[in-house]
Motif scaffolding. Structure first.
Motif, PDB file in Angstrom:
ATOM      1  N   LYS A  62       0.831  -1.200   0.000  1.00  0.00           N
ATOM      2  CA  LYS A  62       0.000   0.000   0.000  1.00  0.00           C
ATOM      3  C   LYS A  62       0.868   1.254   0.000  1.00  0.00           C
ATOM      4  O   LYS A  62       0.574   2.240  -0.686  1.00  0.00           O
ATOM      5  CB  LYS A  62      -0.936  -0.016   1.220  1.00  0.00           C
ATOM      6  CG  LYS A  62      -1.976  -1.129   1.173  1.00  0.00           C
ATOM      7  CD  LYS A  62      -2.720  -1.292   2.483  1.00  0.00           C
ATOM      8  CE  LYS A  62      -3.585  -0.117   2.807  1.00  0.00           C
ATOM      9  NZ  LYS A  62      -4.416  -0.342   4.022  1.00  0.00           N
ATOM     10  N   GLN A  63       1.958   1.215   0.766  1.00  0.00           N
ATOM     11  CA  GLN A  63       2.875   2.365   0.798  1.00  0.00           C
ATOM     12  C   GLN A  63       3.494   2.603  -0.569  1.00  0.00           C
ATOM     13  O   GLN A  63       3.681   3.757  -0.983  1.00  0.00           O
ATOM     14  CB  GLN A  63       3.966   2.144   1.847  1.00  0.00           C
ATOM     15  CG  GLN A  63       3.470   2.185   3.290  1.00  0.00           C
ATOM     16  CD  GLN A  63       3.023   0.833   3.805  1.00  0.00           C
ATOM     17  OE1 GLN A  63       2.515   0.000   3.056  1.00  0.00           O
ATOM     18  NE2 GLN A  63       3.209   0.611   5.105  1.00  0.00           N
ATOM     19  N   LEU A  64       3.813   1.524  -1.278  1.00  0.00           N
ATOM     20  CA  LEU A  64       4.388   1.665  -2.620  1.00  0.00           C
ATOM     21  C   LEU A  64       3.385   2.304  -3.574  1.00  0.00           C
ATOM     22  O   LEU A  64       3.732   3.210  -4.341  1.00  0.00           O
ATOM     23  CB  LEU A  64       4.832   0.300  -3.156  1.00  0.00           C
ATOM     24  CG  LEU A  64       5.296   0.279  -4.619  1.00  0.00           C
ATOM     25  CD1 LEU A  64       6.463   1.231  -4.830  1.00  0.00           C
ATOM     26  CD2 LEU A  64       5.673  -1.137  -5.045  1.00  0.00           C
ATOM     27  N   HIS A  74       1.860   7.061  -6.775  1.00  0.00           N
ATOM     28  CA  HIS A  74       0.821   8.034  -7.111  1.00  0.00           C
ATOM     29  C   HIS A  74       1.289   9.453  -6.785  1.00  0.00           C
ATOM     30  O   HIS A  74       1.075  10.391  -7.577  1.00  0.00           O
ATOM     31  CB  HIS A  74      -0.459   7.698  -6.352  1.00  0.00           C
ATOM     32  CG  HIS A  74      -1.610   8.607  -6.666  1.00  0.00           C
ATOM     33  ND1 HIS A  74      -1.875   9.755  -5.946  1.00  0.00           N
ATOM     34  CD2 HIS A  74      -2.565   8.544  -7.630  1.00  0.00           C
ATOM     35  CE1 HIS A  74      -2.935  10.354  -6.452  1.00  0.00           C
ATOM     36  NE2 HIS A  74      -3.385   9.638  -7.474  1.00  0.00           N
ATOM     37  N   ALA A  75       1.932   9.615  -5.632  1.00  0.00           N
ATOM     38  CA  ALA A  75       2.406  10.940  -5.213  1.00  0.00           C
ATOM     39  C   ALA A  75       3.471  11.483  -6.156  1.00  0.00           C
ATOM     40  O   ALA A  75       3.662  12.701  -6.244  1.00  0.00           O
ATOM     41  CB  ALA A  75       2.947  10.870  -3.789  1.00  0.00           C
ATOM     42  N   GLU A  77      -8.635   5.344  -4.872  1.00  0.00           N
ATOM     43  CA  GLU A  77      -8.309   6.689  -5.356  1.00  0.00           C
ATOM     44  C   GLU A  77      -6.961   6.748  -6.069  1.00  0.00           C
ATOM     45  O   GLU A  77      -6.651   7.739  -6.743  1.00  0.00           O
ATOM     46  CB  GLU A  77      -8.310   7.680  -4.195  1.00  0.00           C
ATOM     47  CG  GLU A  77      -7.235   7.421  -3.148  1.00  0.00           C
ATOM     48  CD  GLU A  77      -7.294   8.393  -1.988  1.00  0.00           C
ATOM     49  OE1 GLU A  77      -6.906   9.576  -2.192  1.00  0.00           O
ATOM     50  OE2 GLU A  77      -7.719   7.983  -0.898  1.00  0.00           O
ATOM     51  N   TYR A  78      -6.158   5.699  -5.952  1.00  0.00           N
ATOM     52  CA  TYR A  78      -4.816   5.718  -6.529  1.00  0.00           C
ATOM     53  C   TYR A  78      -4.724   5.019  -7.876  1.00  0.00           C
ATOM     54  O   TYR A  78      -3.798   5.280  -8.646  1.00  0.00           O
ATOM     55  CB  TYR A  78      -3.815   5.078  -5.562  1.00  0.00           C
ATOM     56  CG  TYR A  78      -3.812   5.743  -4.203  1.00  0.00           C
ATOM     57  CD1 TYR A  78      -3.266   7.015  -4.037  1.00  0.00           C
ATOM     58  CD2 TYR A  78      -4.384   5.121  -3.092  1.00  0.00           C
ATOM     59  CE1 TYR A  78      -3.269   7.638  -2.796  1.00  0.00           C
ATOM     60  CE2 TYR A  78      -4.395   5.736  -1.849  1.00  0.00           C
ATOM     61  CZ  TYR A  78      -3.842   6.993  -1.701  1.00  0.00           C
ATOM     62  OH  TYR A  78      -3.858   7.607  -0.480  1.00  0.00           O
ATOM     63  N   PHE A  79      -5.664   4.128  -8.167  1.00  0.00           N
ATOM     64  CA  PHE A  79      -5.646   3.399  -9.442  1.00  0.00           C
ATOM     65  C   PHE A  79      -6.583   4.067 -10.435  1.00  0.00           C
ATOM     66  O   PHE A  79      -7.766   4.258 -10.162  1.00  0.00           O
ATOM     67  CB  PHE A  79      -6.050   1.938  -9.238  1.00  0.00           C
ATOM     68  CG  PHE A  79      -4.999   1.107  -8.552  1.00  0.00           C
ATOM     69  CD1 PHE A  79      -3.880   0.667  -9.242  1.00  0.00           C
ATOM     70  CD2 PHE A  79      -5.133   0.771  -7.212  1.00  0.00           C
ATOM     71  CE1 PHE A  79      -2.910  -0.092  -8.613  1.00  0.00           C
ATOM     72  CE2 PHE A  79      -4.163   0.010  -6.570  1.00  0.00           C
ATOM     73  CZ  PHE A  79      -3.051  -0.416  -7.268  1.00  0.00           C
ATOM     74  N   GLN A  80      -6.023   4.380 -11.620  1.00  0.00           N
ATOM     75  CA  GLN A  80      -6.847   4.990 -12.652  1.00  0.00           C
ATOM     76  C   GLN A  80      -7.666   3.970 -13.433  1.00  0.00           C
ATOM     77  O   GLN A  80      -8.768   4.267 -13.883  1.00  0.00           O
ATOM     78  CB  GLN A  80      -5.980   5.786 -13.646  1.00  0.00           C
ATOM     79  CG  GLN A  80      -5.453   7.098 -13.107  1.00  0.00           C
ATOM     80  CD  GLN A  80      -4.041   6.972 -12.574  1.00  0.00           C
ATOM     81  OE1 GLN A  80      -3.651   5.934 -12.044  1.00  0.00           O
ATOM     82  NE2 GLN A  80      -3.259   8.024 -12.694  1.00  0.00           N
TER      83      GLN A  80
END
Length: 392
Positions: free
Chosen positions: A92-94, A99-100, A127-130
Motif C-alpha cells: 500500500k505504501q508503494l 501516485h504521489a 483513489e490511486y488506481f486509474q
C-alpha cells in the motif's frame, strides 16, 4: 521514461493464492478430483476459467467449466468470510508513493472485475488506481500480452513506458511479450514460479519506491539513471556517449598524476560498457557522472563502489573533477550527497576513502566530510592513507 506501473493482484497486492488453491482443492472433490497444492499453483497467472477448462479436458469430466467455476466460487466465498485476504506487506505504501510522484497506476489481473474492484476498495486504494483490467474480459489472458497492452492503452501510455509487478511466470511472460519492464515478486505462497524473465526479483516491498522502480526501468532499457541532484549538479550513471567528455578530463595532467590505470580511449569505452552492466546494473551504485545543472556538461565523477583494500572488501568513496572547476566546492557538494545517499537509501554503515599521501586536496576534502584517518597502507604501489566515516 517510466510513466505507468501495472500491478497484478493475486499474490502481489493481496496474498490470495493459497485461498484460491484451497477453494479449488475443496470444491473439486465433489467431482472426484483430489488436486495437490502444487498442481493448483501451476495455474497461477491464468484465469480460473482456463484452470476449469483444463480440468474438464484432462479428466474427461461430464461437466462444463461453468459448473466447476460455480462450485469453486461458492467455496471461495465461504473461505473469504472465514479467513479473508491479507495485504502484501508495504504494498500500500508503494502504491501511494508512486501516485504521489505522478506515476499512472492500474491493476491488471486474471481475476474477475468484481474481485479486482472489491480488493482495491478493501485495501483503501481506489483513489490511486486509474484503471482496472480483467483477463476474464479478454479473449486471451496471461501469458498472452493482451491484458497489459489494454492497460497501457487505457492509461494513454506506450507499452515501453510501463513497468509490471508480477509474482508468476505467466505474468512475466505477458509483460515481456508486451515489451514492458518487469519486477518479479518472490511470493513463497505462489508456488514454484520461474521468475527468471524479470529485470529484478524482490522478496518484499519494504525498500521499493518510485526511485527504485525508475532505476530498474532505466536499466532494463539501457538508459542512465539519475541518482540525485545538488543545487548545482546532477549525479547520474555514465553512458558510453559520455566517454568522450570523460576522457578529456582523464587526459589532464592533474588527473593523470593520481589516476594511474587509464588506458587508451577504445579500452576505456570497453571498460565503461562492462562497468554499466556489472556495477550499475548489479550493485545499483558505482562512480556516477557529475553534470553541471545549467549546461548539462560533464565536469567529473563521484560515487561509491566495492573495492578490495588492504586485503578486505570495502565500500570506497571516489571522486575526480575537471581541473577547470576545481576549487569551487563541487567535490564537497557532491561527495556530501553521495554519502547521504549511501547512508539513507543504501543503509551502508562504513565508507572509506583511499588517498595518496601527497594528494593534500583530497585529504582536506575527506576531513571536511567528517572522515577520520584510520591507517597508512600501500595501495596499487603507492603510499596511501585510509580515511573512514561510520554511520552510527
Amino acid at each position: 521514461m517510466l510513466k505507468a506501473v501495472l500491478f497484478d493482484m493475486d499474490g502481489v497486492l493481496i496474498d490470495s493464492e493459497p485461498l484460491h488453491a484451497k477453494a479449488f482443492q475443496i470444491s473439486m472433490k465433489e467431482y472426484g478430483l483430489d488436486l495437490s497444492e502444487d498442481y493448483c499453483y501451476q495455474f497461477i497467472g491464468k484465469t480460473d476459467r482456463d484452470f476449469a477448462k483444463t480440468l474438464v479436458q484432462v479428466y474427461h469430466l461430464n461437466y462444463t467449466d461453468d459448473d466447476l467455476l460455480a462450485s469453486k466460487n461458492k467455496t471461495l466465498k465461504k473461505l473469504e468470510k472465514e479467513v479473508g485476504y491479507p495485504a502484501i506487506p508495504y504494498i500500500k505504501q508503494l502504491v501511494m508513493n508512486l501516485h504521489a510522484n505522478g506515476i499512472k497506476l492500474a491493476i491488471a489481473s486474471s481475476n474477475s472485475m468484481a474481485s479486482i474492484k472489491e480488493t482495491a476498495d478493501n485495501l483503501g486504494l481506489t483513489e490511486y488506481f486509474q484503471e482496472y483490467v480483467s483477463g476474464m474480459d479478454l479473449e486471451h489472458s496471461k501469458p498472452a500480452p493482451d491484458i497489459f497492452l489494454k492497460a497501457a492503452s487505457m492509461l494513454s501510455v506506450d507499452p515501453s513506458e510501463c513497468l509490471v509487478i508480477e509474482d508468476s511466470c505467466n505474468g512475466l511472460t505477458a509483460a515481456k511479450t508486451a515489451n514492458m519492464s518487469c519486477v518479479g515478486f518472490f511470493n513463497p505462497h505462489s508456488g514454484q514460479q520461474d521468475l527468471s524473465q524479470a529485470d529484478i526479483i524482490v522478496e518484499g516491498f519494504e525498500e521499493v519506491d518510485t526511485s527504485f522502480l525508475e532505476m530498474i526501468y532505466c536499466h532494463s532499457h539501457m538508459l542512465p539513471f539519475t541518482v540525485a541532484t545538488t543545487p548545482r549538479t546532477i549525479l547520474r550513471e555514465l553512458c558510453v556517449d559520455d566517454m568522450k567528455a570523460l576522457y578529456e578530463i582523464y587526459e589532464q595532467p592533474e588527473i593523470r598524476k593520481y589516476i594511474h590505470d587509464i588506458d587508451d580511449y577504445e579500452a576505456e569505452v570497453n571498460k565503461l560498457e562492462a562497468y554499466i552492466k556489472n556495477v550499475y546494473h548489479f550493485d545499483h551504485f558505482g562512480y556516477w557522472g557529475v553534470f553541471d545543472a545549467k549546461s548539462n556538461q560533464l565536469i567529473g565523477r563521484c560515487g561509491i563502489q566495492i573495492n578490495q583494500v588492504d586485503g578486505q572488501m570495502e565500500v570506497e568513496l571516489g571522486y575526480l573533477f575537471d581541473p577547470k572547476v576545481q576549487g569551487r566546492g563541487y567535490a564537497l557538494e557532491c561527495a556530501k550527497e553521495v554519502l547521504q545517499y549511501a547512508f539513507t537509501k543504501l543503509e551502508l554503515t562504513r565508507i572509506i576513502a583511499v588517498i595518496e599521501q601527497t594528494n593534500q586536496k583530497s585529504i582536506n576534502l575527506a576531513k571536511k566530510l567528517g572522515m577520520q584517518f584510520e591507517k597508512h597502507i600501500t595501495h596499487k604501489g603507492c603510499d596511501c592513507d585510509v580515511y573512514v566515516i561510520i554511520n552510527e
